[in-house]
Every structure is written in structure tokens, then in C-alpha cells.
Design an enzyme around this catalytic site. Structure first.
Site, mmCIF file in Angstrom:
data_model
loop_
_atom_site.group_PDB
_atom_site.id
_atom_site.type_symbol
_atom_site.label_atom_id
_atom_site.label_comp_id
_atom_site.label_asym_id
_atom_site.label_seq_id
_atom_site.Cartn_x
_atom_site.Cartn_y
_atom_site.Cartn_z
ATOM 1 N N HIS A 134 38.343 54.631 46.754
ATOM 2 C CA HIS A 134 38.968 55.005 45.483
ATOM 3 C C HIS A 134 40.493 54.951 45.609
ATOM 4 C CE1 HIS A 134 37.130 56.683 41.719
ATOM 5 N NE2 HIS A 134 38.395 56.889 41.411
ATOM 6 N N GLN A 194 32.683 49.950 34.266
ATOM 7 C CA GLN A 194 32.499 50.937 35.340
ATOM 8 C C GLN A 194 31.914 52.196 34.745
ATOM 9 O OE1 GLN A 194 34.967 53.814 35.688
ATOM 10 N NE2 GLN A 194 33.427 54.707 37.037
ATOM 11 N N TYR A 203 50.470 59.951 38.813
ATOM 12 C CA TYR A 203 49.014 59.830 38.705
ATOM 13 C C TYR A 203 48.544 58.488 39.274
ATOM 14 C CZ TYR A 203 44.353 59.257 36.792
ATOM 15 O OH TYR A 203 43.001 59.016 36.677
ATOM 16 N N ARG A 205 44.487 66.005 43.757
ATOM 17 C CA ARG A 205 45.655 65.134 43.905
ATOM 18 C C ARG A 205 46.856 66.023 43.607
ATOM 19 N NH1 ARG A 205 42.096 61.019 40.429
ATOM 20 N NH2 ARG A 205 40.473 60.790 41.998
ATOM 21 N N ARG A 239 42.202 58.204 46.822
ATOM 22 C CA ARG A 239 42.329 59.271 45.819
ATOM 23 C C ARG A 239 41.204 60.286 45.905
ATOM 24 N NH1 ARG A 239 45.650 57.289 41.755
ATOM 25 N NH2 ARG A 239 44.663 58.277 39.977
ATOM 26 N N THR A 271 30.305 53.921 40.009
ATOM 27 C CA THR A 271 31.210 54.528 40.991
ATOM 28 C C THR A 271 30.563 55.781 41.553
ATOM 29 O OG1 THR A 271 33.125 53.610 39.896
ATOM 30 C CG2 THR A 271 33.528 55.497 41.317
ATOM 31 N N SER A 329 37.232 50.999 32.899
ATOM 32 C CA SER A 329 36.834 52.320 33.393
ATOM 33 C C SER A 329 36.139 53.131 32.298
ATOM 34 C CB SER A 329 38.090 53.062 33.857
ATOM 35 O OG SER A 329 37.868 54.454 33.900
HETATM 36 C C1 LIG Z 1 45.407 55.417 38.374
HETATM 37 C C2 LIG Z 1 44.062 55.064 38.899
HETATM 38 C C3 LIG Z 1 42.930 55.371 38.152
HETATM 39 C C4 LIG Z 1 41.666 55.004 38.630
HETATM 40 N N1 LIG Z 1 40.574 55.243 37.852
HETATM 41 C C5 LIG Z 1 39.360 54.833 38.282
HETATM 42 C C6 LIG Z 1 38.219 54.993 37.444
HETATM 43 O O1 LIG Z 1 38.312 55.493 36.330
HETATM 44 N N2 LIG Z 1 37.019 54.571 37.930
HETATM 45 C C7 LIG Z 1 36.888 53.995 39.172
HETATM 46 O O2 LIG Z 1 35.783 53.613 39.564
HETATM 47 N N3 LIG Z 1 37.960 53.825 39.965
HETATM 48 C C8 LIG Z 1 39.184 54.220 39.555
HETATM 49 N N4 LIG Z 1 40.272 54.016 40.355
HETATM 50 C C9 LIG Z 1 40.100 53.366 41.668
HETATM 51 C C10 LIG Z 1 40.255 51.843 41.559
HETATM 52 O O3 LIG Z 1 39.173 51.276 40.879
HETATM 53 C C11 LIG Z 1 40.353 51.191 42.950
HETATM 54 O O4 LIG Z 1 39.230 51.583 43.709
HETATM 55 C C12 LIG Z 1 41.626 51.541 43.709
HETATM 56 O O5 LIG Z 1 42.717 51.634 42.820
HETATM 57 C C13 LIG Z 1 41.921 50.489 44.756
HETATM 58 O O6 LIG Z 1 43.050 50.816 45.497
HETATM 59 P P1 LIG Z 1 44.522 50.239 45.174
HETATM 60 O O7 LIG Z 1 45.015 50.977 44.002
HETATM 61 O O8 LIG Z 1 45.289 50.561 46.420
HETATM 62 O O9 LIG Z 1 44.392 48.760 44.909
HETATM 63 C C14 LIG Z 1 41.537 54.365 39.899
HETATM 64 C C15 LIG Z 1 42.687 54.073 40.628
HETATM 65 C C16 LIG Z 1 43.934 54.398 40.149
HETATM 66 C C17 LIG Z 1 45.150 54.031 40.955
#
Ligand SMILES: Cc1cc2nc3c(=O)[nH]c(=O)nc-3n(C[C@H](O)[C@H](O)[C@H](O)COP(=O)(O)O)c2cc1C
Length: 381
Positions: A275, A127, A24, A164, A278, A155, A106
Site C-alpha cells: 500500500h 478497486q 496525505y 498515518r 501506508r 485490496t 479507487s
Molecule cells: C494518496 C494515496 C491513496 C491511496 N488510496 C488507495 C485506495 O483507495 N485503494 C487502494 O487499493 N490503494 C490505495 N493506495 C495505494 C496505491 O494503490 C499503491 O499501492 C501505492 O501508492 C504504490 O506505492 P507508490 O505510491 O510508492 O507508487 C493509495 C496510495 C496513495 C499514495
């Protein structure tokens, strides 16, 4: 294992976490091409070396969103930290406070912002996903205000959750209760399992007052995902701007046109983000989009960036290209899974050390010097 860099943190997390949680965190959407692109994008720029230019230990502090922070990065909102480690959100926020950098909670968290303010403190940000239930959205905003949150990140790149594929195979985010396969995978990692159980069965704390979301983190998360407003538009940004007196950041912008609209809507900043690869697979790396966004919005509007940051040199490139600060996602999520609060502290230290060495070898004495120098310290390889 000896942990020297962020990739080692990823390996350590892989060993400790049940497969479904590692996947995940680690995975991206569809072909994961944007996930890979986010890392590759940094290779399109080389850093300029300058010799015999500075003997000082570089000053890594800088101004982001109107506040001085000790380092030019912060911890991004990452969902479910409390499932990777018992009390995960609190541990990460404590590490952030000790390092004098902000932590952004988050919407999808085990601990509430109220608990975080009580148990961790520091520069807490929140967030928000706009929910179709404005009453609940208001409730989240009120809790953030009461907790002293300075900055709200809305967001905007997740109105529809992308597929995913690793999660689909693992049934994560679709099962309301752990399946037998999930339980087996969890039991195969006893250190993780015992730590989590010692904190009680995890649930999304803010939803415990709302029995309609069900019981337990998995079911609550499935139901909360369904309540993200798919029709959210710039009108809701106006709605939010009128309600939120603090800093408002639009997270998940990937075009200069959207950045300009955000600026005109009264936002204080945007986060250039996909993101972490993702969401929309096939979009460009964030670092490749950054220069165009910075140029179009002009110097008076802040642009932050996240995506693929694993090295101090990545941060240097983002700041030289005009970001006022960057956010770490997986880099600290892996560290939290691997080593709890100390793990996050170590990840922060690794990146700060890499930054310091990189600046010194570039002949720069401070992050603010780097920001002033801009693209003059970069070249295309
Ligand atoms: C496991 C996971 C959960 C995430 N959950 C959220 C979330 O709940 N809200 C959000 O705005 N971004 C979420 N993100 C995105 C992160 O805020 C961020 O944009 C992203 O991880 C940046 O890329 P990096 O992991 O390569 O540093 C999530 C990322 C990951 C890896």
C-alpha cells in the site's frame, strides 16, 4: 519550475496543494520505514549494460492480464484524486486512455465509475474494498460491470487502517467537515482552491444516493472507512469470485503463502504491494519480496508490483524479477495535483522515456525481450 523527473512532480505538487493533501499523498504509516524501504529496495539490484547490441527504438508495449498495453505500467487506485484537482479521476483516466494504459478507480473516489466511463473511457479497472454491507458491495460491482470494467482489484491489506501520523496532526480523515486550520491551509493555496470550487463542492458520487453516509466528501469518507469489513477472509474471495466473471486481482499480497492461496482461490493475479508504505510499517520493500513470490506461484500465474516506482529503471528491475506489469501510485497522483491531465501525461512520458533509454543502453529492443531475459540482466551491486 522545470519538471525533469518524478521528484520534480512531487515538488510541484507540494507547492500547489494545501499541506494536508500533500501530506496525505506523500506520507506513510507510523515511522514511515516501509515507505523509505520501498525506494531503497531498488538499489539492491544493478542493471547490466550491453553495448553495440541494439539500434532500434525499444518497443515498450507488453501483455498484462491478458491485454496488450502500450507501456508496462498502469495507474494504481489512489483515493480522493478529485480533491487534488477538480475532476481529478476523470483527468487521470483521460491521460491513461491517451497513453493506452489502464486506470484503476479507487472505492474512495469523488467520481463514480459510471461518470468515468462516460467522461473518460479507456481501459477502466475498479478497486474494491469489501464492505460489511454486502448489498452496497454488490451495488459497486454492478456499477463496475455496467461501466465495462475488465478487471477488479480486491485490496486486502487495509482491513484496519494504519495510523498515518501526518494525517493525525492535520486531522485529515478524522474530521467530518473542514476545521478552521484546514480552511486556512486551503485558502493559502488559491489556485488549488479556485480550481476545486469551479467543480462544485466535492462529494463521493456513489454515496450520494445513500444519505446515511452524510454529506460532502470528508464526512462520506469517514463513514465509508467504518464500513470496510474488518473480518474479510478468503471466504469472501470465494464469494467475489463467484460474482465477478472478469479478471480478479488480489492487491496487497506480501508473502508467497498468500499469493499461493490467492491463486488457489481462483484469482487471476496478485499485486505485490504494501500500500505504498501506508499500512503495516516495518514490512519489507515490495521489490525485495517479488522474486520469492514469482518463484513460488510459477510461470502461469501473473504477479504485478507497486511501491516506490519513481524511475524507468525501477520498472526495468521489477519486470526482470518477474512482474508482468507495475502500478504507479504517488508518481501520477503528484503529477495530477501539479498539472492536471497534462501533468499525468507528462509523468507517463517521463517514465516511458526513461524506460526506453534504459532498455536501449541494456541492448534490449523490447519490454518482452526484457521479460524473457529475466534476472540475467540484473546483478547484485
Ligand atoms: C494518496 C494515496 C491513496 C491511496 N488510496 C488507495 C485506495 O483507495 N485503494 C487502494 O487499493 N490503494 C490505495 N493506495 C495505494 C496505491 O494503490 C499503491 O499501492 C501505492 O501508492 C504504490 O506505492 P507508490 O505510491 O510508492 O507508487 C493509495 C496510495 C496513495 C499514495
Amino acid at each position: 519550475m522545470t519538471i525533469v523527473n518524478i521528484d520534480d512532480m512531487r515538488e510541484a505538487a507540494k507547492r500547489r496543494l494545501p499541506r494536508l493533501f500533500f501530506d496525505y499523498i506523500d506520507g506513510g504509516s507510523f515511522s514511515e520505514s516501509t515507505l523509505r524501504e520501498n525506494r531503497r529496495g531498488y538499489d539492491a539490484w544493478a542493471i547490466e549494460q550491453r553495448v553495440l547490441a541494439s539500434a532500434r527504438v525499444p518497443d515498450l508495449s507488453t501483455q498484462v492480464l491478458g491485454k496488450r498495453q502500450a507501456l508496462p505500467f498502469m495507474l494504481a487506485p489512489v483515493g480522493f484524486l478529485g480533491l487534488y484537482r477538480g475532476g481529478g479521476e476523470i483527468l487521470a483516466a483521460r491521460a491513461a486512455r491517451a497513453a493506452e494504459i489502464p486506470f484503476c478507480l479507487s472505492t474512495f473516489s469523488v467520481a463514480s465509475i459510471e461518470t468515468l466511463a462516460r467522461e473518460a473511457g479507456g481501459d477502466l479497472q475498479f478497486q474494491l474494498y469489501m464492505l460489511d454491507d454486502r448489498g452496497l458491495t454488490d451495488e459497486l460491482l454492478a456499477a463496475a460491470t455496467a461501466a465495462g470494467v475488465s478487471t477488479l482489484h480486491l485490496t486486502v491489506d487495509c482491513t484496519v487502517t494504519a495510523i498515518r501520523e501526518r494525517d493525525v496532526r492535520n486531522k485529515f480523515r478524522s474530521a467530518r467537515r473542514p476545521t478552521p486550520a484546514m480552511l486556512l491551509s486551503m485558502l493559502s493555496k488559491p489556485a488549488w482552491f479556485l480550481d476545486l470550487l469551479s467543480h462544485g463542492l466535492p462529494s463521493v458520487e456513489v454515496l450520494n444516493r445513500h444519505p446515511e453516509f452524510g454529506k460532502g466528501a470528508l464526512e462520506q469518507a469517514v463513514n465509508l472507512s467504518r464500513r470496510i469489513d474488518r473480518t474479510v477472509s478468503w471466504a469472501e474471495v470465494d464469494w467475489l469470485r463467484a460474482r465477478w466473471p472478469g479478471k480478479l486481482v488480489i492487491k496487497g499480497v506480501l508473502s508467497s503463502a498468500d499469493a499461493l492461496t490467492a491463486r488457489d482461490a481462483g484469482a487471476d493475479a496478485v499485486v505485490v504491494s504494501n500500500h505504498g508504505g501506508r499500512q503495516l510499517d516495518g514490512v519489507a520493500s515490495t521489490i525485495s519480496v517479488l522474486p520469492e513470490v514469482v518463484e513460488k506461484v510459477g510461470p502461469d500465474f501473473e504477479v504485478l508490483l507497486d511501491g516506490g516506482i519513481r524511475r524507468g529503471a525501477d520498472i526495468v528491475k521489477a519486470l526482470a524479477l518477474g512482474a508482468s506489469g507495475v502500478l504507479l501510485g504517488r508518481a501520477y497522483a503528484f503529477a495530477l495535483a501539479a498539472g492536471g491531465e497534462a501533468g499525468v501525461a507528462r509523468a507517463v512520458e517521463i517514465l516511458a522515456t526513461e524506460l526506453s533509454i534504459t532498455l536501449a543502453l541494456m541492448g534490449l529492443g523490447a519490454i518482452d525481450e526484457l521479460k524473457a531475459a529475466g534476472t540475467s540482466v540484473l546483478r547484485r551491486p
